[in-house]
Write a protein that holds these residues in place. Structure first.
Motif, PDB file in Angstrom:
ATOM      1  N   GLU A 102       8.466 -46.324 -48.259  1.00  0.00           N
ATOM      2  CA  GLU A 102       9.464 -45.864 -47.304  1.00  0.00           C
ATOM      3  C   GLU A 102       9.834 -46.954 -46.294  1.00  0.00           C
ATOM      4  O   GLU A 102      10.984 -47.053 -45.884  1.00  0.00           O
ATOM      5  CB  GLU A 102       8.969 -44.616 -46.566  1.00  0.00           C
ATOM      6  CG  GLU A 102       9.049 -43.364 -47.379  1.00  0.00           C
ATOM      7  CD  GLU A 102      10.480 -42.915 -47.651  1.00  0.00           C
ATOM      8  OE1 GLU A 102      11.375 -43.155 -46.838  1.00  0.00           O
ATOM      9  OE2 GLU A 102      10.692 -42.298 -48.706  1.00  0.00           O
ATOM     10  N   LYS A 103       8.870 -47.753 -45.885  1.00  0.00           N
ATOM     11  CA  LYS A 103       9.145 -48.826 -44.931  1.00  0.00           C
ATOM     12  C   LYS A 103      10.159 -49.827 -45.480  1.00  0.00           C
ATOM     13  O   LYS A 103      10.913 -50.428 -44.724  1.00  0.00           O
ATOM     14  CB  LYS A 103       7.854 -49.542 -44.548  1.00  0.00           C
ATOM     15  CG  LYS A 103       7.027 -48.772 -43.548  1.00  0.00           C
ATOM     16  CD  LYS A 103       5.710 -49.444 -43.261  1.00  0.00           C
ATOM     17  CE  LYS A 103       5.904 -50.734 -42.513  1.00  0.00           C
ATOM     18  NZ  LYS A 103       4.638 -51.314 -42.030  1.00  0.00           N
ATOM     19  N   MET A 104      10.206 -49.978 -46.788  1.00  0.00           N
ATOM     20  CA  MET A 104      11.152 -50.907 -47.408  1.00  0.00           C
ATOM     21  C   MET A 104      12.597 -50.451 -47.233  1.00  0.00           C
ATOM     22  O   MET A 104      13.507 -51.255 -47.293  1.00  0.00           O
ATOM     23  CB  MET A 104      10.853 -51.063 -48.894  1.00  0.00           C
ATOM     24  CG  MET A 104       9.602 -51.793 -49.192  1.00  0.00           C
ATOM     25  SD  MET A 104       9.415 -51.940 -50.978  1.00  0.00           S
ATOM     26  CE  MET A 104       7.668 -51.984 -51.125  1.00  0.00           C
ATOM     27  N   ARG A 105      12.798 -49.170 -47.010  1.00  0.00           N
ATOM     28  CA  ARG A 105      14.146 -48.625 -46.881  1.00  0.00           C
ATOM     29  C   ARG A 105      14.761 -48.867 -45.509  1.00  0.00           C
ATOM     30  O   ARG A 105      15.962 -48.727 -45.337  1.00  0.00           O
ATOM     31  CB  ARG A 105      14.112 -47.110 -47.130  1.00  0.00           C
ATOM     32  CG  ARG A 105      13.685 -46.735 -48.516  1.00  0.00           C
ATOM     33  CD  ARG A 105      13.657 -45.239 -48.715  1.00  0.00           C
ATOM     34  NE  ARG A 105      14.919 -44.634 -48.341  1.00  0.00           N
ATOM     35  CZ  ARG A 105      15.050 -43.421 -47.815  1.00  0.00           C
ATOM     36  NH1 ARG A 105      13.994 -42.682 -47.593  1.00  0.00           N
ATOM     37  NH2 ARG A 105      16.226 -42.949 -47.514  1.00  0.00           N
ATOM     38  N   LYS A 123      13.516 -54.131 -40.615  1.00  0.00           N
ATOM     39  CA  LYS A 123      12.229 -54.567 -40.056  1.00  0.00           C
ATOM     40  C   LYS A 123      12.156 -54.316 -38.555  1.00  0.00           C
ATOM     41  O   LYS A 123      11.069 -54.274 -37.994  1.00  0.00           O
ATOM     42  CB  LYS A 123      11.993 -56.029 -40.364  1.00  0.00           C
ATOM     43  CG  LYS A 123      11.873 -56.308 -41.842  1.00  0.00           C
ATOM     44  CD  LYS A 123      10.830 -57.340 -42.093  1.00  0.00           C
ATOM     45  CE  LYS A 123      10.783 -57.671 -43.558  1.00  0.00           C
ATOM     46  NZ  LYS A 123       9.746 -57.000 -44.238  1.00  0.00           N
ATOM     47  N   SER A 124      13.294 -54.136 -37.914  1.00  0.00           N
ATOM     48  CA  SER A 124      13.304 -53.879 -36.474  1.00  0.00           C
ATOM     49  C   SER A 124      12.748 -52.491 -36.134  1.00  0.00           C
ATOM     50  O   SER A 124      12.357 -52.244 -35.008  1.00  0.00           O
ATOM     51  CB  SER A 124      14.719 -54.018 -35.913  1.00  0.00           C
ATOM     52  OG  SER A 124      15.592 -53.087 -36.527  1.00  0.00           O
ATOM     53  N   TYR A 125      12.708 -51.595 -37.107  1.00  0.00           N
ATOM     54  CA  TYR A 125      12.117 -50.267 -36.896  1.00  0.00           C
ATOM     55  C   TYR A 125      10.598 -50.412 -36.905  1.00  0.00           C
ATOM     56  O   TYR A 125      10.032 -51.068 -37.777  1.00  0.00           O
ATOM     57  CB  TYR A 125      12.514 -49.300 -37.995  1.00  0.00           C
ATOM     58  CG  TYR A 125      13.931 -48.804 -37.933  1.00  0.00           C
ATOM     59  CD1 TYR A 125      14.954 -49.562 -37.400  1.00  0.00           C
ATOM     60  CD2 TYR A 125      14.259 -47.561 -38.446  1.00  0.00           C
ATOM     61  CE1 TYR A 125      16.251 -49.107 -37.369  1.00  0.00           C
ATOM     62  CE2 TYR A 125      15.557 -47.091 -38.422  1.00  0.00           C
ATOM     63  CZ  TYR A 125      16.543 -47.867 -37.873  1.00  0.00           C
ATOM     64  OH  TYR A 125      17.833 -47.407 -37.841  1.00  0.00           O
ATOM     65  N   LYS A 126       9.959 -49.789 -35.958  1.00  0.00           N
ATOM     66  CA  LYS A 126       8.496 -49.859 -35.892  1.00  0.00           C
ATOM     67  C   LYS A 126       7.932 -48.607 -36.560  1.00  0.00           C
ATOM     68  O   LYS A 126       7.875 -47.539 -35.972  1.00  0.00           O
ATOM     69  CB  LYS A 126       8.026 -49.955 -34.450  1.00  0.00           C
ATOM     70  CG  LYS A 126       6.555 -50.178 -34.328  1.00  0.00           C
ATOM     71  CD  LYS A 126       6.147 -50.366 -32.895  1.00  0.00           C
ATOM     72  CE  LYS A 126       4.652 -50.564 -32.841  1.00  0.00           C
ATOM     73  NZ  LYS A 126       4.192 -50.806 -31.496  1.00  0.00           N
ATOM     74  N   PHE A 151       9.838 -38.824 -42.505  1.00  0.00           N
ATOM     75  CA  PHE A 151      10.824 -39.875 -42.747  1.00  0.00           C
ATOM     76  C   PHE A 151      12.254 -39.352 -42.757  1.00  0.00           C
ATOM     77  O   PHE A 151      13.191 -40.101 -42.603  1.00  0.00           O
ATOM     78  CB  PHE A 151      10.526 -40.602 -44.050  1.00  0.00           C
ATOM     79  CG  PHE A 151       9.436 -41.610 -43.912  1.00  0.00           C
ATOM     80  CD1 PHE A 151       9.696 -42.853 -43.368  1.00  0.00           C
ATOM     81  CD2 PHE A 151       8.149 -41.320 -44.302  1.00  0.00           C
ATOM     82  CE1 PHE A 151       8.700 -43.785 -43.230  1.00  0.00           C
ATOM     83  CE2 PHE A 151       7.137 -42.242 -44.175  1.00  0.00           C
ATOM     84  CZ  PHE A 151       7.421 -43.476 -43.631  1.00  0.00           C
ATOM     85  N   LYS A 152      12.406 -38.066 -42.963  1.00  0.00           N
ATOM     86  CA  LYS A 152      13.750 -37.489 -42.954  1.00  0.00           C
ATOM     87  C   LYS A 152      14.189 -37.265 -41.541  1.00  0.00           C
ATOM     88  O   LYS A 152      15.227 -37.377 -41.113  1.00  0.00           O
ATOM     89  CB  LYS A 152      13.767 -36.182 -43.741  1.00  0.00           C
ATOM     90  CG  LYS A 152      13.578 -36.410 -45.216  1.00  0.00           C
ATOM     91  CD  LYS A 152      13.616 -35.113 -45.950  1.00  0.00           C
ATOM     92  CE  LYS A 152      13.397 -35.357 -47.439  1.00  0.00           C
ATOM     93  NZ  LYS A 152      13.356 -34.170 -48.212  1.00  0.00           N
TER      94      LYS A 152
END
Length: 68
Positions: free
Chosen positions: A29-32, A35-38, A67-68
């Motif tokens: 999910e982090k790949m979606r 990178k600025s999102y923590k 995540f939604k």
């Protein structure tokens, strides 16, 4: 994916296996997101997770909805 296909048929799985699945799902999910999102996952008290059991995919709905 193997966890959802093969291990989810069992009545119970080790908590360690469930936590591994959650960590892998978080990584995907982090790949979606940029990178600025923590986005962090902190799991504490994992030392005894191998000795505990849980129904498979019990927490998945909660994690997916986060995540939604």
């Amino acid at each position: 994916m193997g966890y959802t296909l093969y291990d989810s048929d069992a009545e119970y799985v080790s908590l360690a296996k469930e936590l591994d699945f959650i960590e892998n799902y978080f990584s995907l999910e982090k790949m979606r997101y940029p990178k600025s999102y923590k986005i962090e996952l902190n799991i504490e008290g994992r030392a005894h997770a191998h000795a505990l059991t849980i129904a498979p995919l019990l927490t998945f709905t909660l994690i997916e909805n986060a995540f939604k």
